[in-house]
Design a protein around this motif. Structure first.
Motif, PDB file in Angstrom:
ATOM      1  N   ARG A   1      -8.084  42.257 -12.784  1.00 19.86           N
ATOM      2  CA  ARG A   1      -6.844  42.449 -13.528  1.00 19.86           C
ATOM      3  C   ARG A   1      -5.924  41.270 -13.218  1.00 19.86           C
ATOM      4  N   MET A   2      -5.278  40.749 -14.250  1.00 19.41           N
ATOM      5  CA  MET A   2      -4.384  39.606 -14.066  1.00 19.41           C
ATOM      6  C   MET A   2      -3.072  39.846 -14.801  1.00 19.41           C
ATOM      7  N   PRO A   3      -2.226  40.718 -14.242  1.00 20.75           N
ATOM      8  CA  PRO A   3      -0.936  40.956 -14.889  1.00 20.75           C
ATOM      9  C   PRO A   3      -0.094  39.690 -14.893  1.00 20.75           C
ATOM     10  N   ALA A   4       0.799  39.583 -15.862  1.00 21.47           N
ATOM     11  CA  ALA A   4       1.653  38.399 -15.965  1.00 21.47           C
ATOM     12  C   ALA A   4       2.513  38.278 -14.721  1.00 21.47           C
ATOM     13  N   THR A   5       2.544  37.089 -14.129  1.00 22.21           N
ATOM     14  CA  THR A   5       3.414  36.871 -12.975  1.00 22.21           C
ATOM     15  C   THR A   5       4.871  36.835 -13.411  1.00 22.21           C
TER      16      THR A   5
END
Length: 396
Positions: free
Chosen positions: A200-204
């Motif tokens: 998972r790569m949620p927006a920083t």
């Protein structure tokens, strides 16, 4: 907390990377392989598509132009549009979009429908590159980012050496529609791989329009974007006419053009990995030295490339030098905008696609006025300007 951060916290050794993370990097590289193959596949199937849909080669060539221009617009705007969405989900969606567009291309009865499909191909290309080119910082620790970025760009280089020729061969043996269908099948397999391997790569931090403007106010980011324009427009301006350069300047027989371009592509893949590693240690010095080398190679064609042997050697050296420069400039972008990688990468991807279109256009105008050697001199001058722009900037 990402996979890498949890491993680092648990072991105290942030430079150790789980194998799954490297597999995720390879999956992203396969994504760049796919989108570049999709973008350039019509080049190898021009005549077949034109004959099948009763349109001219020039109209078929617009398939590449249209997708490239749409990609240039999409690259900076997609990070704004997706705001806080998980980047893993967006990447999967972009590959699914490419899959559907290629299925439509394979079954379309008309040229108009095919061109609409190419619009969506452009969205997939620009969006995927805008996110993928900077994903190294999300998948591996800082010490390994340059290597991961090289692998991601390696997929694009491999597409020109393996993907497009393979798709062309499939089209020649079975029909151009089957070639597009085969690419769609590869896209399906890639969706599965990305779904399994990507974390998972949620927006920083959501990218906004003002974020793009803010990145352009960063001197090092501006330099990276300008360097991309100069390098890519110069390279593609000259490479558009690589066949007449080899035949008219170096006296290479038409039968040897294909094998030489294959050697060029392999050299580009090697340059991507080797020069990309150099950039990880000294990005500014690498761009300056390799761009000067590329300029010398281009300028040397009219001077010493007058026979098949020296012309072939120069072409392979050209492939090696240029193969390492896009990944080097992307490494520069990552270092210049550590808190805004998506926005800066989107701007850089936009400029890359615009430079391809404008470089080929200007080169065509130059060839119409002077000999093909004039394109080589102009390309060399643009690449020299790259080294001057970068060398005059503070180290990033």
């Amino acid at each position: 907390m990402t996979v890498i951060e949890s491993v680092s916290a648990g072991t105290g050794k942030p430079d150790r990377v789980p194998i799954k993370n490297w597999l995720a990097v390879i999956a992203v590289a396969l994504g760049t392989f796919l989108v570049v193959t999709v973008e350039n596949l019509p080049m190898g199937l021009l005549t077949a598509i034109g004959g099948g849909l009763n349109v001219s080669d020039g109209e078929v060539g617009l398939m590449v132009t249209v997708s490239g221009l749409v990609a240039a617009v999409t690259a900076p705007l997609l990070p704004v549009a997706i705001r806080g969405l998980d980047r893993r989900v967006v990447l999967l969606g972009l590959i699914l979009l490419a899959l559907v567009a290629n299925v439509v291309s394979a079954v379309t009865p008309t040229y108009a429908v095919l061109m609409v499909a190419r619009l969506f191909v452009g969205v997939s290309i620009g969006g995927f590159w805008a996110l993928a080119a900077g994903l190294g910082v999300r998948l591996v620790p800082e010490a390994h980012v340059a290597r991961a970025t090289s692998l991601i760009f390696f997929g694009a280089m491999a597409a020109n050496v393996i993907g497009v020729p393979a798709g062309t061969l499939v089209g020649e043996l079975t029909g151009w529609r089957v070639a597009f269908g085969a690419v769609a099948a590869v896209a399906l397999l890639l969706v599965i791989a990305l779904g399994v391997l990507l974390p998972r790569m949620p927006a920083t931090e959501p990218v906004r329009l003002r974020t793009l403007a803010e990145q352009l106010r960063v001197p090092a980011v501006r330099v990276g974007v300008v360097a991309t324009f100069l390098l890519v427009s110069g390279h593609y301006g000259a490479f558009t006419f690589v066949s007449p350069i080899l035949q008219d300047v170096s006296g290479v027989g038409a039968a040897f053009i294909g094998p030489l371009l294959l050697a060029y592509g392999v050299a580009g893949m090697a340059g991507n990995l080797i020069v990309g590693a150099w950039a990880g240690r000294n990005v500014r010095g690498t761009i300056v030295v390799v761009s000067v080398a590329l300029a010398v190679i281009l300028a040397a064609f009219p001077l010493i490339g007058g026979n098949a042997v020296t012309g072939s050697i120069l072409l392979i050296a050209w492939g090696f030098a240029f193969g390492g420069l896009p990944v080097s400039v992307q490494t520069w972008i990552i270092k210049a905008a550590p808190q805004g990688v998506e926005a800066a990468t989107g701007l850089n991807t936009c400029m890359f696609n615009l430079a391809i279109a404008l470089g080929a256009l200007f080169a065509s105008l130059i060839v119409g006025v002077v000999a093909v050697t004039g394109v080589l001199w102009v390309a060399a001058a643009l690449v020299v300007l790259t080294s001057l722009v970068v060398s005059g900037t503070k180290r990033v």
